[in-house]
Design an enzyme around this catalytic site. Sequence first.
Site, PDB file in Angstrom:
ATOM      1  N   ASP A 111      -7.019  -1.744   2.318  1.00  0.00           N
ATOM      2  CA  ASP A 111      -5.705  -2.670   2.492  1.00  0.00           C
ATOM      3  C   ASP A 111      -5.823  -3.641   3.512  1.00  0.00           C
ATOM      4  OD1 ASP A 111      -3.200  -3.207   1.360  1.00  0.00           O
ATOM      5  OD2 ASP A 111      -2.320  -1.184   1.492  1.00  0.00           O
ATOM      6  N   HIS A 122       2.879  -1.598   6.248  1.00  0.00           N
ATOM      7  CA  HIS A 122       2.892  -2.894   6.837  1.00  0.00           C
ATOM      8  C   HIS A 122       3.465  -3.017   8.122  1.00  0.00           C
ATOM      9  CE1 HIS A 122       2.742  -3.464   2.411  1.00  0.00           C
ATOM     10  NE2 HIS A 122       2.103  -4.565   2.725  1.00  0.00           N
TER      11      HIS A 122
END
Length: 516
Positions: A261, A188
């Site tokens: 993702d 992230h």
Amino acid sequence: MHPMTLREKIGQMIMTGFPERKITTELLALIKEYKISNIILFSYNLENSQQIHTLCKTLDETIREHTNTPSFIAVDQEGGVVSRLPNEMINIPGAMLIGAAGDKKNAYLAGKITGEELKALGINVDLAPVLDVNSNPENPVIGVRSYSSDPDMVAGFGVGMMKGLKSGGVMPVVKHFPGHGDTAVDSHLGLPVIDKDLNQLLECELIPFRKAIAEGVPCVMSSHILFPKLDSQDRPATMSKSILTDLLRNQLGFQGIIMTDCMEMGAIKDTYGTAYGVVEAIKAGAQMICISHTPKLVKEAVHQIEQAVENEEISMDQIDAAVENILKYKNSYQNNFQNNNSEFFYSETYKKQVKEMVEAGITKVSEEELPEVGKKTIFIGSYAYRSTLATSAVNKELHFAYYMAKEFHGTSIDVPVNPGEEDIDKVLEETDPDSLIVYGLYNGHMNQGQIKLVNALHAKGNPVIAITLRNPTDLSMLHNGIHKISAYEYNETVFEALTKVLKKEIKPAGKLPVEL
């Protein structure tokens, strides 16, 4: 397929989110003009069963009206630290807590409960289970989201949950291919690198994915991780043809949907730019692209995909193959809003089964008999914090020390999540040297003031029970004479089970699924 325009086809390949509990004008524009037909929901979209059901029904109707196809409505409902559903609903334990109980049937049951619950709400895709092997104890983002450090155990439990979800009528999405377990960076925030070759991956990380493929998994999510020994161009798995097409499609024989993702994660957005990354992901073989938050980036990506098709960088055949695959699975898993069973969400049977799973997973790591916990006990801990962007927002009202002190009529001390020297000195002064200390650790290996404080209390002569409420790694850093329990999660169901353990009403029979 022929009546669909290029834009309509691209709209089938993109999944996006929005920040409200009702459809926003920006989302409506994406559905109308950009033909986006797949939605990802987060905690901030979800209030209660009635609101969620109404929202999903409206989303599906709106998407059908503007695209003439069913919708995928997805959520990250892994259980444990990644639970998007409201607290009063049935949230299953996370992977490692289920792994600790040692019974694969629990993984299937957790999947079945989740699948039936999501399907009744109108959610037909669960971005779970996690098939990452917990091979690096310093991993900041996977940790307790993994079943074990043993790849065969991850395969057995992960496939159990996958089958449970399918039995509930929901499409499982296994993740994060080809494995996120051995990273020390959270994708992230940055771009992790795993320096393993194919043979090493086949001996560990790929074992669960191969098992899932053999058992007919419908969808695999790729990871934003560099595998330099698999991709000579230094592209992360999500953008690597050698990983998505050569390895996953051709070598491992996966026929389902390859999903990325989120393309807004730092690993892609900050390194390559989201829209560029999206085009490269499709060229690499991805069929479903997640752009979870920002309408502007969705529009940019659509325009760049259109451009790439026009320039023949992406072939029309590739787009058609993706859309055909997506529509096949949409038809298999489409929602039927006529059959809403609202009693399900408060099923006492399922709630009882979840409690039993949690109790079965609590693990006593030290050998000595636990001391008696009572009124003279001092409970120490901090509020949980959101340690990664993957995990769900934490319940600010729940505090381990306050909860336990109330149950046992003892004393509570709140400490910062990473106590400094002054905090440690203050606690040492405040605690009676004869009192039993029960300390709830939360990622102490990342906040080492917790470890210092526990060890200092033990050195002072206090009997200490240390309970890990997240990664069990913390226990390996504690002195030998400390009583050690691993509970894996910070929530009320776990605290209830711990109360029973400390009152000696139940024996903590779980086994650590990772090596310390």
